[in-house]
Enzyme design. Structure first.
Site, mmCIF file in Angstrom:
data_model
loop_
_atom_site.group_PDB
_atom_site.id
_atom_site.type_symbol
_atom_site.label_atom_id
_atom_site.label_comp_id
_atom_site.label_asym_id
_atom_site.label_seq_id
_atom_site.Cartn_x
_atom_site.Cartn_y
_atom_site.Cartn_z
ATOM 1 C CD GLU A 17 -28.829 -0.809 3.183
ATOM 2 O OE1 GLU A 17 -29.039 -1.625 2.266
ATOM 3 O OE2 GLU A 17 -29.429 -0.784 4.269
ATOM 4 C CB THR A 77 -24.961 -25.728 -6.008
ATOM 5 O OG1 THR A 77 -25.797 -26.039 -7.123
ATOM 6 C CG2 THR A 77 -24.207 -26.975 -5.570
ATOM 7 C CD GLN A 86 -26.414 -23.083 -9.856
ATOM 8 O OE1 GLN A 86 -27.012 -22.700 -10.852
ATOM 9 N NE2 GLN A 86 -26.556 -24.317 -9.394
ATOM 10 C CB CYS A 100 -15.507 -0.886 32.024
ATOM 11 S SG CYS A 100 -15.389 0.819 31.476
ATOM 12 N NE ARG A 152 -19.970 9.999 27.547
ATOM 13 C CZ ARG A 152 -20.646 8.996 27.041
ATOM 14 N NH1 ARG A 152 -21.152 8.074 27.838
ATOM 15 N NH2 ARG A 152 -20.831 8.893 25.752
ATOM 16 C CG HIS A 202 -13.376 -2.365 28.016
ATOM 17 N ND1 HIS A 202 -14.519 -3.073 28.263
ATOM 18 C CD2 HIS A 202 -13.694 -1.064 28.173
ATOM 19 C CE1 HIS A 202 -15.501 -2.237 28.554
ATOM 20 N NE2 HIS A 202 -15.026 -1.011 28.503
ATOM 21 C CD GLU A 233 -13.412 -6.432 27.457
ATOM 22 O OE1 GLU A 233 -12.604 -6.289 28.410
ATOM 23 O OE2 GLU A 233 -14.462 -5.781 27.358
HETATM 24 N N1 GLN Z 1 -20.981 3.632 31.995
HETATM 25 C C1 GLN Z 1 -19.682 3.676 32.568
HETATM 26 C C2 GLN Z 1 -18.916 4.929 32.136
HETATM 27 O O1 GLN Z 1 -19.254 5.553 31.182
HETATM 28 C C3 GLN Z 1 -18.898 2.434 32.227
HETATM 29 C C4 GLN Z 1 -18.627 2.268 30.763
HETATM 30 C C5 GLN Z 1 -18.185 0.892 30.401
HETATM 31 O O2 GLN Z 1 -18.371 -0.068 31.131
HETATM 32 N N2 GLN Z 1 -17.659 0.735 29.213
HETATM 33 O O3 GLN Z 1 -17.952 5.299 32.769
#
Ligand code: GLN
Length: 556
Positions: A159, A198, A202, A390, A482, A527, A529
């Site tokens: 690939e 190694t 190689q 979320c 969503r 999110h 994070e």
């Molecule tokens: N499933 C939920 C939504 O689509 C939360 C999505 C999520 O946690 N990233 O709204």
């Protein structure tokens, strides 16, 4: 050296990173760490990941197989390595920084259908390789000194051949001073023989040379520093300088990698080969991070109640953000992954009684929903710090509606289309702050474009815990979902004590909820994070870890 006549005159120089022997050697972290080292020398960098798989983007890929989907500010769903790039450097990633074979082929095929190739025979070489080269060269600008390009997969895979051919050609076209090949390999220590071996290195270099690429630098992943005689042997057999054989030693803390690379002389070798001059690196930020990481004053244990708990990579950014929250409080964070599917009213006490904070992360689909609701209920009623992200926020709203307001069948229409209390639902229309227009959604459409993706503004209510954490009236956070909080139930929910403390600027989209009379119970629709960095821990993770530690100190 001979420079081809058509050599492109670009300000930007390129580093190509390939991997050999086996996967999971940490190519992404190596690329990110090189970025960090170059930035520490005052250079401006960017990074790019080229992934060999056929999926057009990683958005629809199963986190069980491929790890987390990382979302960039511009709303691109990308490979998790881009998360490392953003955590280690100040480069901001976007759609330009991640290409899959699928995306490349899609573009070539679309051009072919439009007649762009004028009926010519469309081939891997030159059409696909030209498309790849264009994607790489697109990163060049007067603002970028070095672009680091990571090729996914392992040398020898079918690939990745078009990508390797494209970077081989670029090396020739750009000239020696402008293109550098770094190959990451593996040097295992064989216990029974008491020796470092190694041969895999190689072979992997031989494989690379067979396709026309002679690596300049080798990063050798191993569990100990390579002694001079091993470096000498690798250098001789692989045609690289001895000082270009770099030990990529296993580390306890990933933020130590730039320091180890520097100690091995990697950054000065890169400068020498690319014929660049830059000051000695200032590595104090990384030294401080590692020092704090290794000398915590105490520890906290956070339960992550989710679905993808078996593959650590599925929650990569989340795990890192929690570590950052720990760094900000000088605490070691122990993560206790709990499979939501296995959480029951009978075992919940046993599973959660020793944790200092509970986190329910994002996710899709109904699996594990009841277990997550149980965990949220436990955190709410026992006053344990809770962070819902979320889906975790949506479930916190559902749990509250069911158990405080008594709407037993409250749900998200993601899980029950006919619920009498759709507290979380699909909005048909909403104002898209990024595009500056009304976005309309087709309820039947389940994939792709209908997701709210990327950074959106959110205004914060003063006198809230989130405002306390951010100390700002407006923030920008990244989304990938969503479903939304249903405003029809907002008044009742707020009246009962779950306050809306963050919304879109027009007040239509609920972004953050916070529970009254609880030490720390926060749900966010975005999110956080994705934006946390070790040098700049995210305010909410910092506050969550702080609250968890206070809970611990008060005797749990
Ligand atoms: N499933 C939920 C939504 O689509 C939360 C999505 C999520 O946690 N990233 O709204």
């Amino acid at each position: 050296m001979r420079v081809p006549k058509n050599q492109k005159k670009l300000h930007t120089k390129f580093i190509f990173i390939t991997g050999g022997v086996l996967s999971s050697l940490g190519k992404g972290l190596a690329a990110a760490s090189i970025g960090a080292l170059l930035e520490a020398r005052g250079l401006r960098v960017t990074l790019q990941k080229l992934d060999p798989y056929i999926n057009v983007d990683p958005g629809t890929m199963n986190p069980f197989q491929h790890g987390e989907v990382y979302v960039t500010e511009d709303g691109t769903e990308t490979d998790l390595d881009l998360g490392h790039y953003e955590r280690f450097t100040s480069a901001q990633m976007s759609a330009k920084n991640n290409y899959t074979s699928g995306k490349i082929y899609y573009s070539v095929i679309t051009k072919e259908r439009k007649g762009v190739y004028l009926g010519g025979t469309v081939q891997i070489i030159p059409h696909v390789t030209d498309e790849i080269k264009a994607a790489i060269l697109d990163l060049a600008s007067s603002q970028i000194d070095v672009a680091i390009i990571e090729i996914g997969g392992t040398v020898g895979d079918i690939e990745s051949l078009p990508f390797l051919e494209a970077i081989r050609q670029l090396g020739y076209e750009l000239g020696k001073d402008n293109a550098l090949y770094i190959h990451l390999t593996y040097v295992p220590y064989i216990k029974t023989a008491g020796e470092l071996k190694t041969k895999p290195t190689q072979h992997s270099v031989k494989e690379l040379r067979a396709i026309g690429i002679q690596p300049d630098i080798l990063l050798c992943r191993t569990d100990r520093f390579l002694p001079p005689e091993i470096k000498k042997k690798i250098a001789l057999f692989c045609n690289v300088e001895e000082e270009a054989v770099i030990t990529a030693k296993d580390v306890e803390c990933i933020y130590e990698i730039p320091l180890v690379f520097h100690q091995e002389g990697l950054d000065s070798k890169i400068m020498e080969y690319l014929n660049m001059w830059a000051r000695e690196p200032d590595l104090s930020i990384w030294e401080n991070i590692v020092k704090t990481f290794k000398n915590p004053k105490d520890e906290v244990t956070i339960a992550i109640v989710g679905k993808y708990v078996n593959l650590k990579d599925s929650y990569k950014s989340l795990n890192e953000a929690l570590v950052h929250g720990g760094l900000a409080n000088n605490l070691k964070v122990n993560l206790k992954f709990i499979n939501a599917d296995e959480l029951t009213p009978e075992n919940i006490e046993k599973q959660l009684k020793d944790v200092d904070g509970i986190l329910v992360p994002g996710g899709f689909g109904i699996r594990g929903m009841e277990g997550k609701l149980l965990a949220i209920n436990y955190a709410r009623t026992k006053k344990i710090p809770f962070f819902g992200i979320c889906l975790g926020m949506q479930l916190a709203v559902i749990e509250f509606a069911r158990n405080v307001l008594g709407w037993k069948e409250a749900n998200s229409t993601e899980f029950d289309k006919n619920t009498p209390y759709p507290v979380i639902y699909l909005m048909k229309e909403w104002y898209d702050y990024r595009k500056g227009c009304i976005e309309k959604r087709d309820e039947q459409c389940n994939l792709g474009g209908t997701m709210r993706l990327g950074a959106y503004p959110c205004k914060l209510l003063q006198n809230s815990k989130v405002w306390e954490a951010y100390q700002k009236d407006e923030i920008f956070e990244r989304h990938r979902h969503r479903y939304e909080f249903n405003n029809a139930y907002r008044k009742d929910i707020e009246k009962a004590g779950l306050k809306v403390v963050g919304t879109s600027p027009d007040d239509q989209l609920v972004e953050i909820v916070e529970l009254e009379n609880h030490p720390w119970f926060i749900g966010v629709q975005f999110h956080p994070e994705f934006k946390s960095k070790p040098i700049n821990p995210h305010p909410l993770f910092k506050a969550f870890i702080k609250a968890s530690y206070e809970h611990k100190k008060q005797g749990g």
